[in-house]
Design an enzyme around this catalytic site. Structure first.
Site, PDB file in Angstrom:
ATOM      1  N   GLY A   1       0.858  -1.171   0.000  1.00  0.00           N
ATOM      2  CA  GLY A   1       0.000   0.000   0.000  1.00  0.00           C
ATOM      3  C   GLY A   1       0.891   1.217   0.000  1.00  0.00           C
ATOM      4  O   GLY A   1       2.092   1.104   0.171  1.00  0.00           O
ATOM      5  N   CYS A   2       0.356   2.402  -0.261  1.00  0.00           N
ATOM      6  CA  CYS A   2       1.259   3.528  -0.454  1.00  0.00           C
ATOM      7  C   CYS A   2       0.601   4.882  -0.297  1.00  0.00           C
ATOM      8  O   CYS A   2      -0.596   4.997  -0.165  1.00  0.00           O
ATOM      9  CB  CYS A   2       1.840   3.498  -1.860  1.00  0.00           C
ATOM     10  SG  CYS A   2       2.690   1.996  -2.248  1.00  0.00           S
ATOM     11  N   ALA A   3       1.484   5.895  -0.357  1.00  0.00           N
ATOM     12  CA  ALA A   3       1.034   7.278  -0.472  1.00  0.00           C
ATOM     13  C   ALA A   3       1.692   7.872  -1.704  1.00  0.00           C
ATOM     14  O   ALA A   3       2.834   7.549  -2.007  1.00  0.00           O
ATOM     15  CB  ALA A   3       1.471   8.064   0.755  1.00  0.00           C
TER      16      ALA A   3
END
Lengths: 501, 409, 368, 142
Positions: free
Chosen positions: C15-17
């Site tokens: 998951g990420c930003a």
């Protein structure tokens, strides 16, 4: 021969406490197993005639009948089993080639059962098919990545012949003659209602079914029975049949007794004459000959219809498929060794060909390696038994599947594997009018629609579970598969990892 | 719209149901001389037989009049009608109408017989009251003399067979049930009735009653305690006749049940219409006809046109478990079959079935009735097959598809 | 390299930003603001990868391919440079300047080369210049052990490492670069490899992609794109998405808008409601490029020369907002990441699933 | 109104409808024990001829002659379904004379019996329809 060494394979068990002598079994058995003895007010049965088709057991209103495997047995032998022994007896008695029907029933591995599917957990969401659109529409036909634009730079769609399917399943080739008029009508109507296709097989197209032309794939096989201009023009697509999974390398034979009335007219074979499909197409002795036939058919239909080439899954299937992909064919249909048939020599059915899963995996891989996977669609057949099989086939790389046996089961077939006798008690593999009428297409087509509607729901559920909402994102998505109990070699051919990896 | 119906039998009930199919609101007034809720007259013999009771004899449920919005005047006698002012004069006052149905039925006809008036215990067998009075007069020793071996006389005989000691039946005709059976058929039934202890004096009549004894024309004498007269009936036509309407033996009606008097209709046993089999104008005093005429009248009174042109003789009757059914006219060629428990005669002429008599196995006889009623051309069906066995098989696929599949060809 | 499996040996979901800043006018700004933006979304990363891409940062070398390369060993550097010298004209090479940051450890050798293909080699290869570069990058990355080119475009560069993105930014001294566009990525992989090459953005030529999501169609996309000469060595979504964009944009010639209609195609139902010509175009794109449809959650920022594109998956399974202030356009996983650097926006909105937001430099932009 | 319709094209002559009818109207719990040794008297009967078979049961005519003809008021129409009140039937069989289909028949006790669309069994679909293996008997609006 004075003595036949045959003993009934099945026994009819009738519960005397439940049999009310309604005689439904007697009326319904085309093999004449059941008889009523008025003087004794009793039903009796001739077990030797029983093929275990379950018609009587299914219709018996009091569930008084059970068909059981006869406990009568040969001396135990790990090498000479009952089958081997009785086959010897049969051949010693008849001097003939053993005939059987439906698909290979022997104990070879079923790779579909050794592959498991993935699902989303936490890191990406599964998708609820009841809330979000879940797309199973599939197009069959070659693809191009060529881009044309008009003077304003707008994309101009290039016309390509294609078939649009609402879901990646079609009904595979089963000829009128091998199956009944009502079976054909059921398939045709179901195909139309479902937005998919059914296939005439090499039996021609009965004129009553021209109305279903836009959901019909017509077959051109080695006998060329029933092939004429209107036949081709009526269809949505044309399939050149090279081989069949149940009997790779051999042709077909519909005996003259079955060439009557409409069957004769539809096949364009004189009444009573045997319809013999040669083993090879006598105008196709090489791949370049195939190319000629593909283009002949395209010419004949003005390049408006996709051309399928159907082959049996054999050892060097990848190379063969590669050749076909370059022949101008739009779709390659591959039929695995479990594929069904209305009649085939038992030895061929049970010993020739390879599993469809391996054939599919190796063909898909090969075509990708050669960069020509987009030129053709791959349709696979040969014992697709459930939506899970469809799903796994697509994940391995298939565009769509053909189902034959599963469709017949939906129509009532109980896999008694005696199609070749023409006495199908379920009105499917027969031309006897009193038997044919047992399959009411109003019910039959609905059952087919139900089956595939259910499968489509299941496919959507499985897709949603893995976070995929369009079937094209499943195609060839082999990461979604994991093998269980497979050797490294098998995993390599399937192009998948082992569970746990 | 004000509807007035005189009578309370099946024709009257049919009319109420016919009116209400079309007109849910119009006022309906029913005037009946009998004080009872509508009941089925043919059931009076079964009442005596113990097969039914007064409650079950009701032709329609208790709530029938109320549910259909009918204003009922029971025990009221209609005396005359004024076709100009459109009123019915009754013994309880005048009732105005827009449409009037005469469903007054019939009354017993008693021929003049010497000494008849002096017979102490004499009864008719038409009404519930008749039946009750008769049964009260009977003891297990009673000897009953019935004049008339027709439907009424014999049903009476069957009804009282268990209540009295002996039954003798006299009839002028040479056979019993002469109006519905031919000679051979009558013999079959007669035999069965004799086996139940009845005595028949046929081709004979009473010359004189004297004391408890009837002297017959043939010279025979019959001793009796109770006399039942069931010779025949007379249609009640006077209301229409007095108003100037056309009458013969019954009130003349057309296929819409209209009399010749404006806004006056007639139906049932008092009406005389066309027999669809013979084409003759006659009274068909049978319950199914009465109902259907009444219903037709009702519909027409309520403004829905529609003819009833299918009146024909059709009877179903049984004595002591022996059933017989008949219909139509006994004219033309004959198909005859007789066997164990079966006597069957089919009459046909000019490519159509005219009539039949079946005694014993009467199953599916309605298929024959329909053929008569519908004038089914025999050339279009397998007549031989249907003669043997009434089924839908001889009609062919297409006709069956209409009948069983609701297919409209 | 230690025993841990790394990207390429295993597929690691994460998951990420993401965040991106773009100046339509081409006005160059410091990389400091993108660090501040991505820092706000600290919790969307877990310290196992962060990175940036900057466009317009090498104006003095804008005609040269800027190769950013990780070397695990000196031998790798030697082998790689030997290869580069044989195939390219290297006009400048240097260590990429970094600052010691305690959070950033295990750093490899990080070098930068400004190159052009040797004309003789290029003509020998009969490839386009770009294709030549791509092939060379693939060769180095697959064949030379311990060498990994993670940035290969012109006038742009990728800076990435294992660590939280803000630490990575400080490590690379991003505040010292100026460009018209920056993107950033903070990573939350669900496994613990410690390889710098696995951090994002992923870039090929001028295309750089930061991506938040985990696509379900990965292997379908991978096996399809590999037919066209790409090798997905990292097994990451970002890698395959980058190749799809490169293929569809550079090789096939689809516009970015059309690419959005391929990778985040409208549903058939929606297509069915379009006007005939529009419908036919969409049907054509979906049918012909079926294998390039990407399903499963993603929000991506695609950087390219002169532009930036934001795209969500068709169901919008990942958050992403776009805002604007004057000539500045901001795109980020969270609104806070935009507000921290520009509290006073003209507007901010959340694009629909499958709706491509493409910004490019104005015609009269000062810098390209 | 939903009625039972028969399409002889699909009738197999298996006679299951007769048994299902007989069982359904018997009120029994189990067909085997209920119909064992019983000479069934179903309200639907299969007729068979040369290559033809089909089942016949009450058509529930809109304008039913049997009801009109019934002299005792034993037959009536309830919501379109022609029902028989056996207690009121006096076995005159006028209805049998009236029915053009031969679908009204004497029962064992003498009162007439006929198809009542299984309304009294409260099972919804009539038993003959539910049990027809080939859709030859259907229950529908036409």
């Amino acid at each position: 021969m004075a003595i036949e060494f045959m003993y009934p394979e099945y026994e009819v068990l009738r519960d005397p406490d439940r049999c009310i002598r309604c005689r439904v079994c007697e009326r319904q058995c085309a093999n004449e197993v059941h008889t009523y003895l008025p003087e004794k007010d009793r039903m009796i049965s001739d077990d030797l005639k029983c093929v275990n088709c379950h018609r009587c057991a299914t219709l018996c209103p009091t569930r008084a009948i059970k068909i059981v495997k006869s406990p009568h047995t040969f001396k135990e032998n790990a090498n000479w089993g009952q089958k081997e022994i009785t086959e010897i007896y049969k051949q010693a008695s008849s001097g003939g080639v053993l005939l059987s029907s439906m698909g290979n029933p022997e104990k070879y591995p079923v790779y579909f059962d050794k592959m498991l599917l993935n699902a989303s957990q936490v890191t990406n969401p599964s998708i609820d098919p009841l809330r979000e659109p879940m797309e199973t529409r599939v197009f069959l036909g070659g693809k191009t990545h060529e881009i044309k634009r008009d003077e304003n730079g707008r994309l101009i769609p290039i016309k390509r012949v294609k078939l649009e399917l609402s879901m990646p399943v079609m009904f595979s080739a089963m000829s009128y003659g091998s199956i009944s008029y009502n079976a054909h009508e059921s398939l045709a109507r179901a195909a139309r209602e479902l937005g998919i296709f059914y296939n005439t097989g090499e039996g021609g197209l009965h004129e009553d079914f021209y109305q279903y032309g836009s959901n019909t794939i017509v077959q051109v096989a080695s006998g060329r029975f029933g092939v004429h201009k209107k036949y081709l023009d009526t269809a949505a697509a044309i399939e050149i049949k090279i081989g069949q999974g149940a009997k790779p390398g051999i042709g077909g034979h519909l005996p003259g007794e079955k060439i009557v009335g409409d069957v004769s007219r539809t096949r364009m074979v004189p009444e009573g004459a045997d319809a013999i499909s040669p083993a090879p197409h006598h105008d196709i002795y090489s791949i370049e000959d195939l190319r000629q036939l593909v283009y002949s058919l395209k010419e004949a239909t003005n390049y408006t219809k996709p051309v399928f080439v159907k082959i049996a899954a054999v050892h060097n299937i990848a190379a063969i498929a590669s050749g076909i992909a370059r022949s101008g064919a739009d779709v390659i249909a591959i039929d695995g060794f479990r594929g069904g048939t209305g009649a085939a020599p038992t030895r061929i059915r049970d010993n020739v060909g390879i599993p469809i899963e391996l054939a599919l995996a190796s063909v898909d891989t090969r075509l990708r390696e050669e960069g020509i996977r987009d030129r053709v669609s791959l349709v696979v057949a040969g014992s697709i038994r459930s939506s899970a099989d469809v799903f796994k086939a697509v994940a391995l790389g298939a565009d769509a599947c053909y189902i034959g046996t599963a469709a017949l089961l939906a129509l009532g077939c109980h896999l008694c594997r005696t199609c070749q006798t023409g006495r199908c008690n379920w009105g499917i593999a027969t031309q006897r009018p009193d038997l044919v009428k047992r399959l009411n297409p109003d019910l039959g087509y609905q059952r087919l629609v139900n089956l595939l509607t259910a499968w489509n729901h299941e496919i959507k559920e499985l897709m949603g579970g893995m976070g995929i909402n369009s079937i094209e994102s499943l195609k060839g998505n082999r990461l979604m598969l994991r093998g269980v109990g497979l050797t490294q070699k098998e995993l390599d051919i399937l192009g998948i990892k082992h569970a746990g990896e | 719209m004000k509807y007035v119906i005189i009578g309370n039998g099946p024709a009257a009930i049919g009319a109420i149901e016919g009116i209400r199919k079309k007109d849910k609101k119009g006022a309906i007034t029913l005037i009946s001389k009998e004080p009872h809720h509508t009941y089925s007259r043919p059931l009076i013999s079964y009442l005596l037989l113990g097969k039914t009771d007064e409650e079950r004899m009701k032709y329609r449920p208790d709530g029938f009049y109320k549910d259909n919005g009918v204003d009922v005047m029971l025990g009221v006698t209609a005396e005359s009608i004024d076709p100009v002012r459109q009123t019915v004069k009754t013994d309880k006052g005048k009732v105005p109408y827009d449409r009037l149905l005469i469903a007054a039925g019939s009354r017993p006809f008693i021929p003049p017989m010497k000494g008849f008036d002096a017979v102490e215990k004499k009864y008719s067998f038409m009404t519930l009251d008749d039946a009750k009075a008769l049964s009260e007069a009977l003891t297990p020793e009673t000897r009953v003399l019935i004049i008339g071996a027709g439907l009424i006389g014999l049903k009476c005989a069957e009804g009282i067979s268990g209540l009295c000691g002996h039954i003798a039946v006299v009839d002028l005709a040479d056979r019993i049930l002469s109006s519905i059976l031919d000679r051979e058929a009558a013999a079959v039934v007669e035999k069965s009735l004799r086996e139940h202890g009845m005595e028949f004096y046929l081709s004979d009549s009473v010359e004189e009653f004297k004391g408890g004894r009837a002297r017959l024309k043939s010279g025979k004498t019959i001793e009796f305690d109770v006399l039942v007269t069931a010779v025949g009936v007379k249609a009640n036509i006077s209301l229409v006749k007095d108003a100037g309407g056309a009458c013969e033996r019954g009130i003349i009606v057309n296929d819409h049940m209209e009399t010749t008097v404006t806004n006056v209709y007639a139906a049932g046993d008092c009406a005389q219409g066309t027999d669809c089999v013979t084409g003759q104008s006659r009274i068909l005093a049978l319950m199914p006809n009465a109902y259907m005429q009444g219903e037709c009248a009702g519909r027409n009174m309520a403004g829905e046109p529609g003819a009833f042109d299918r009146a024909m003789a059709q009877n179903a009757i049984g004595f002591f478990g022996l059933h017989m059914v008949t219909a139509g006219a006994y004219e033309g060629e004959v198909y005859f079959e007789r066997g164990e428990g079966l006597y069957k005669k089919l009459f046909y002429r000019d490519d159509r079935l005219m009539g039949y008599i079946i005694i014993g196995d009467i199953r599916r006889a309605g298929i024959y009735t329909a053929m008569i009623r519908d004038r089914t051309p025999l050339s279009g069906i397998d007549f031989e097959l249907i003669c043997k066995d009434p089924s839908l098989l001889p009609f062919g696929k297409k006709r069956r598809a209409e009948m069983l599949g609701g297919v409209k060809n | 390299m230690n025993d841990t499996v790394i990207e390429g040996q295993v597929r690691i979901p994460s998951g990420c930003a993401i965040s991106g800043i773009f100046s339509r006018s081409g006005k160059r700004f410091s990389g400091e603001s993108i660090i501040r933006s991505i820092e706000v979304m600290h919790d969307r990363s877990n310290g196992l990868g962060g990175g940036f891409a900057g466009y317009g940062i090498y104006p003095e070398y804008k005609d040269y391919y800027a190769f950013h390369i990780f070397y695990d060993t000196l031998k790798a550097k030697r082998d790689c440079e030997e290869f580069l010298e044989r195939h390219f004209d290297i006009i400048n090479l240097s260590k990429i300047p970094t600052t010691k940051v305690k959070e950033i450890t295990n750093e490899p050798l990080i070098w930068r080369y400004f190159v052009l293909p040797l004309p003789t080699k290029l003509s020998e290869s009969q490839l386009t210049e770009e294709e030549f570069v791509v092939k060379s990058v693939f060769r180095i990355n697959t064949d030379i052990e311990g060498a990994y080119i993670f940035s290969s475009g012109k006038n742009m560069g990728v800076f990435k490492a294992v660590g939280f993105p803000e630490d990575v930014g400080r490590f690379y001294r991003l505040d010292e670069y100026e460009g018209y566009c920056f993107t950033a990525h903070g990573r939350y992989p669900t496994n613990t490899p410690g390889w710098w090459g696995g951090a994002h953005p992923f870039a090929l030529l001028d295309y750089s992609i930061v991506h938040n999501g985990e696509i379900s169609s990965y292997d379908a996309n991978r096996r399809a794109i590999e037919m066209y000469g790409y090798k997905c060595t990292l097994q990451t979504d970002t890698e395959v998405i980058t190749y799809i964009f490169d293929y569809l944009h550079r090789k096939v010639g689809l516009t970015l808008g059309e690419i959005a209609s391929v990778v985040a195609a409208p549903f058939w139902q929606t297509i069915g409601q379009m006007d005939a010509p529009e419908r036919e175009r969409h049907e054509y794109l979906r049918n012909m490029f079926a294998s390039q449809l990407i399903t499963g959650p993603f929000s991506i920022l695609v950087g390219f020369s002169g532009g930036l594109m934001a795209l969500n998956d068709r169901l919008k399974l990942r958050s992403m907002v776009v805002g604007q202030k004057d000539d500045m356009v901001y795109m980020a996983s969270e609104e806070s990441a935009i507000r921290i650097i520009e509290p006073d926006l003209d507007w901010i909105r959340s694009p629909r699933g499958g709706e491509a937001v493409i910004v490019t430099l104005d015609k009269n932009a000062s810098e390209v | 109104m939903k009625r039972v319709y028969v399409n002889e094209k699909w009738c197999l002559g298996c006679h299951l409808c007769e048994y299902n009818c007989a069982f359904s109207n018997s009120g029994g719990r189990d067909m085997a024990t209920t119909l064992m040794g019983v000479n069934i008297r179903p309200n639907i009967r299969v007729e068979e001829g040369e290559g033809v078979c089909y089942a016949v049961s009450c058509r529930h005519c809109e304008d039913p002659l049997c009801v009109k003809g019934c002299i005792g008021g034993a037959l009536s129409i309830e919501d379109g379904v022609i029902e028989i009140d056996k207690s009121k039937c006096i076995h005159c069989y006028t209805c049998i004379v009236m029915c053009p289909y031969g679908a009204v028949m004497p029962s064992e006790d003498g009162a007439v019996q006929k198809c009542e669309l299984c309304v009294k069994t409260k099972k919804g679909t009539p038993a003959c329809v539910a049990g027809c293996p080939n859709g030859a008997i259907v229950f529908e609006e036409r």
